[in-house]
Write a protein that holds these residues in place. Structure first.
Motif, PDB file in Angstrom:
ATOM      1  N   TYR A   1       0.796  -1.223  -0.027  1.00 23.22           N
ATOM      2  CA  TYR A   1       0.150  -0.114  -0.047  1.00 23.22           C
ATOM      3  C   TYR A   1       0.774   1.232   0.011  1.00 23.22           C
ATOM      4  O   TYR A   1       0.453   2.089  -0.663  1.00 23.22           O
ATOM      5  CB  TYR A   1      -0.968  -0.108   1.198  1.00 23.22           C
ATOM      6  CG  TYR A   1      -1.505   1.209   1.658  1.00 23.22           C
ATOM      7  CD1 TYR A   1      -2.443   1.774   0.847  1.00 23.22           C
ATOM      8  CD2 TYR A   1      -1.050   1.972   2.622  1.00 23.22           C
ATOM      9  CE1 TYR A   1      -3.148   3.031   1.191  1.00 23.22           C
ATOM     10  CE2 TYR A   1      -1.727   3.363   2.967  1.00 23.22           C
ATOM     11  CZ  TYR A   1      -2.456   3.912   2.305  1.00 23.22           C
ATOM     12  OH  TYR A   1      -3.267   4.822   2.466  1.00 23.22           O
TER      13      TYR A   1
ATOM     14  N   ARG B   1       0.610   3.877  -2.914  1.00 25.02           N
ATOM     15  CA  ARG B   1       0.300   5.086  -2.624  1.00 25.02           C
ATOM     16  C   ARG B   1       1.062   6.274  -3.183  1.00 25.02           C
ATOM     17  O   ARG B   1       0.522   7.057  -3.986  1.00 25.02           O
ATOM     18  CB  ARG B   1      -0.049   5.415  -1.296  1.00 25.02           C
ATOM     19  CG  ARG B   1      -0.664   6.589  -0.671  1.00 25.02           C
ATOM     20  CD  ARG B   1      -0.652   6.863   0.614  1.00 25.02           C
ATOM     21  NE  ARG B   1       0.603   6.867   1.186  1.00 25.02           N
ATOM     22  CZ  ARG B   1       0.696   6.695   2.582  1.00 25.02           C
ATOM     23  NH1 ARG B   1      -0.520   6.882   3.612  1.00 25.02           N
ATOM     24  NH2 ARG B   1       1.986   6.591   3.112  1.00 25.02           N
TER      25      ARG B   1
ATOM     26  N   TYR C   1      -3.261   0.682  -6.545  1.00 23.16           N
ATOM     27  CA  TYR C   1      -3.649   1.280  -5.403  1.00 23.16           C
ATOM     28  C   TYR C   1      -5.066   0.981  -4.681  1.00 23.16           C
ATOM     29  O   TYR C   1      -4.903   0.716  -3.584  1.00 23.16           O
ATOM     30  CB  TYR C   1      -3.490   2.695  -5.608  1.00 23.16           C
ATOM     31  CG  TYR C   1      -3.845   3.761  -4.647  1.00 23.16           C
ATOM     32  CD1 TYR C   1      -3.407   3.631  -3.378  1.00 23.16           C
ATOM     33  CD2 TYR C   1      -4.943   4.640  -4.723  1.00 23.16           C
ATOM     34  CE1 TYR C   1      -3.605   4.546  -2.267  1.00 23.16           C
ATOM     35  CE2 TYR C   1      -5.246   5.642  -3.837  1.00 23.16           C
ATOM     36  CZ  TYR C   1      -4.575   5.672  -2.526  1.00 23.16           C
ATOM     37  OH  TYR C   1      -4.863   6.368  -1.583  1.00 23.16           O
TER      38      TYR C   1
ATOM     39  N   LEU D   1      -5.804  -0.612  -0.973  1.00 23.57           N
ATOM     40  CA  LEU D   1      -6.680  -0.212  -0.098  1.00 23.57           C
ATOM     41  C   LEU D   1      -7.713  -1.412   0.383  1.00 23.57           C
ATOM     42  O   LEU D   1      -7.744  -1.281   1.563  1.00 23.57           O
ATOM     43  CB  LEU D   1      -7.293   1.202  -0.664  1.00 23.57           C
ATOM     44  CG  LEU D   1      -6.606   2.538  -0.779  1.00 23.57           C
ATOM     45  CD1 LEU D   1      -7.488   3.518  -1.868  1.00 23.57           C
ATOM     46  CD2 LEU D   1      -6.590   3.064   0.663  1.00 23.57           C
TER      47      LEU D   1
ATOM     48  N   HIS E   1      -9.502  -0.776   4.081  1.00 25.34           N
ATOM     49  CA  HIS E   1     -10.411   0.267   3.329  1.00 25.34           C
ATOM     50  C   HIS E   1     -11.212  -0.177   2.118  1.00 25.34           C
ATOM     51  O   HIS E   1     -10.673   0.226   1.294  1.00 25.34           O
ATOM     52  CB  HIS E   1      -9.427   1.517   3.070  1.00 25.34           C
ATOM     53  CG  HIS E   1      -8.299   1.761   4.203  1.00 25.34           C
ATOM     54  ND1 HIS E   1      -8.845   2.639   5.139  1.00 25.34           N
ATOM     55  CD2 HIS E   1      -6.977   1.492   4.165  1.00 25.34           C
ATOM     56  CE1 HIS E   1      -7.618   2.812   5.751  1.00 25.34           C
ATOM     57  NE2 HIS E   1      -6.597   2.179   5.640  1.00 25.34           N
TER      58      HIS E   1
ATOM     59  N   ARG F   1     -13.373   2.787  -0.106  1.00 21.76           N
ATOM     60  CA  ARG F   1     -12.293   3.197  -0.858  1.00 21.76           C
ATOM     61  C   ARG F   1     -11.744   2.518  -1.910  1.00 21.76           C
ATOM     62  O   ARG F   1     -11.681   2.860  -2.935  1.00 21.76           O
ATOM     63  CB  ARG F   1     -11.364   3.986   0.019  1.00 21.76           C
ATOM     64  CG  ARG F   1     -10.271   4.916  -0.493  1.00 21.76           C
ATOM     65  CD  ARG F   1     -10.834   6.095  -1.008  1.00 21.76           C
ATOM     66  NE  ARG F   1      -9.945   6.801  -1.848  1.00 21.76           N
ATOM     67  CZ  ARG F   1      -9.002   7.536  -1.393  1.00 21.76           C
ATOM     68  NH1 ARG F   1      -8.381   7.686  -0.094  1.00 21.76           N
ATOM     69  NH2 ARG F   1      -8.001   8.276  -2.552  1.00 21.76           N
ATOM     70  N   GLY F   2     -11.310   1.269  -1.563  1.00 34.91           N
ATOM     71  CA  GLY F   2     -10.684   0.288  -2.582  1.00 34.91           C
ATOM     72  C   GLY F   2     -11.215   0.014  -3.728  1.00 34.91           C
ATOM     73  O   GLY F   2     -11.147   0.023  -4.719  1.00 34.91           O
TER      74      GLY F   2
ATOM     75  N   GLU G   1     -12.012   3.055  -6.154  1.00 35.03           N
ATOM     76  CA  GLU G   1     -10.702   3.426  -7.028  1.00 35.03           C
ATOM     77  C   GLU G   1     -10.484   2.293  -7.986  1.00 35.03           C
ATOM     78  O   GLU G   1     -10.185   2.607  -9.030  1.00 35.03           O
ATOM     79  CB  GLU G   1      -9.459   3.259  -6.128  1.00 35.03           C
ATOM     80  CG  GLU G   1      -9.461   4.428  -5.033  1.00 35.03           C
ATOM     81  CD  GLU G   1      -9.261   5.753  -5.831  1.00 35.03           C
ATOM     82  OE1 GLU G   1      -9.145   5.830  -6.930  1.00 35.03           O
ATOM     83  OE2 GLU G   1      -9.296   6.941  -5.136  1.00 35.03           O
TER      84      GLU G   1
END
Length: 206
Positions: A101, A105, A120, A124, A129, A132-133, A136
């Motif tokens: 990560y 990132r 990324y 996540l 996460h 959010r993962g 993305e």
């Protein structure tokens, strides 16, 4: 990299008339005879116009633009650094997602292209996460549906979330893009077998 279409504020398929209108409008705004300190801006606008108004120059410019031949040294260095971080992150993503990560990132912050966004997002997701993962990974997929890795990563995320139908859909897309990949086929087979077992148990329960 200077995009002459953006300089003039026109689309890539703009007509000569649209290019002329855009140029004369900007030339009035930035002409150095009327506005001091605008010499460089005016030269850039004129260069953009002279390139795009000529059919042969425009054709060659578009070819070079798409192939990245106008990429400046800073962009090249950023891309090179990001690709190095991406490679390191991918190598760690299974055995050490937290370290992966950090690399991914950093790569994404330097050069946020779709493939980096996808990995990324996966990192996540694997580090807790999940929302959010997923966001993305889906965004990367919408930006570039012709990358088997992007399709594969999204498929893994969907699978982990229990969204089997969506997972199977994007994994099949990944398989079409990379038909010889054994790991994609394993994921597809796993989803199909788990779906079959689920149906069998459901019938027995009924």
């Amino acid at each position: 990299m200077i995009n002459y279409f953006k300089v003039l504020g026109v689309k890539e398929d703009a007509t000569k008339e649209e290019i002329k209108k855009a140029y004369f409008r900007l030339a009035k705004l930035y002409h150095p005879d009327h506005h001091r300190g605008m010499e460089e801006k005016f030269v850039l606008i004129t260069k953009a116009y002279e390139t795009l108004i000529d059919d042969e120059k425009r054709k060659e410019y578009i070819r070079q633009l798409k192939s990245g031949e106008f990429e400046d040294e800073l962009e090249k260095e950023k891309r090179k650094q990001a690709e190095k971080l991406l490679k390191e992150g991918i190598s760690l993503i299974k055995k050490n997602p937290q370290r992966a990560y950090r690399y991914l990132r950093a790569a994404f912050q330097i050069y946020p292209k779709p493939i980096i966004r996808s990995y990324y997002g996966l990192s996540l997701f694997l580090t807790g996460h999940k929302e959010r993962g997923l966001e993305e990974c889906e965004r990367a997929y919408n930006e570039d549906k012709l990358s088997w890795e992007i399709c594969y990563n999204l498929g893994i995320v969907y699978k982990e979330l229990g969204k089997r139908r969506l997972a199977l859909q994007v994994l099949k897309e990944a398989k079409e893009l990379n038909p010889h990949s054994k790991k994609i086929q394993r994921e597809i087979d796993d989803l199909k077998s788990s779906s079959i077992f689920g149906m069998i148990f459901k019938k027995k329960g009924g």
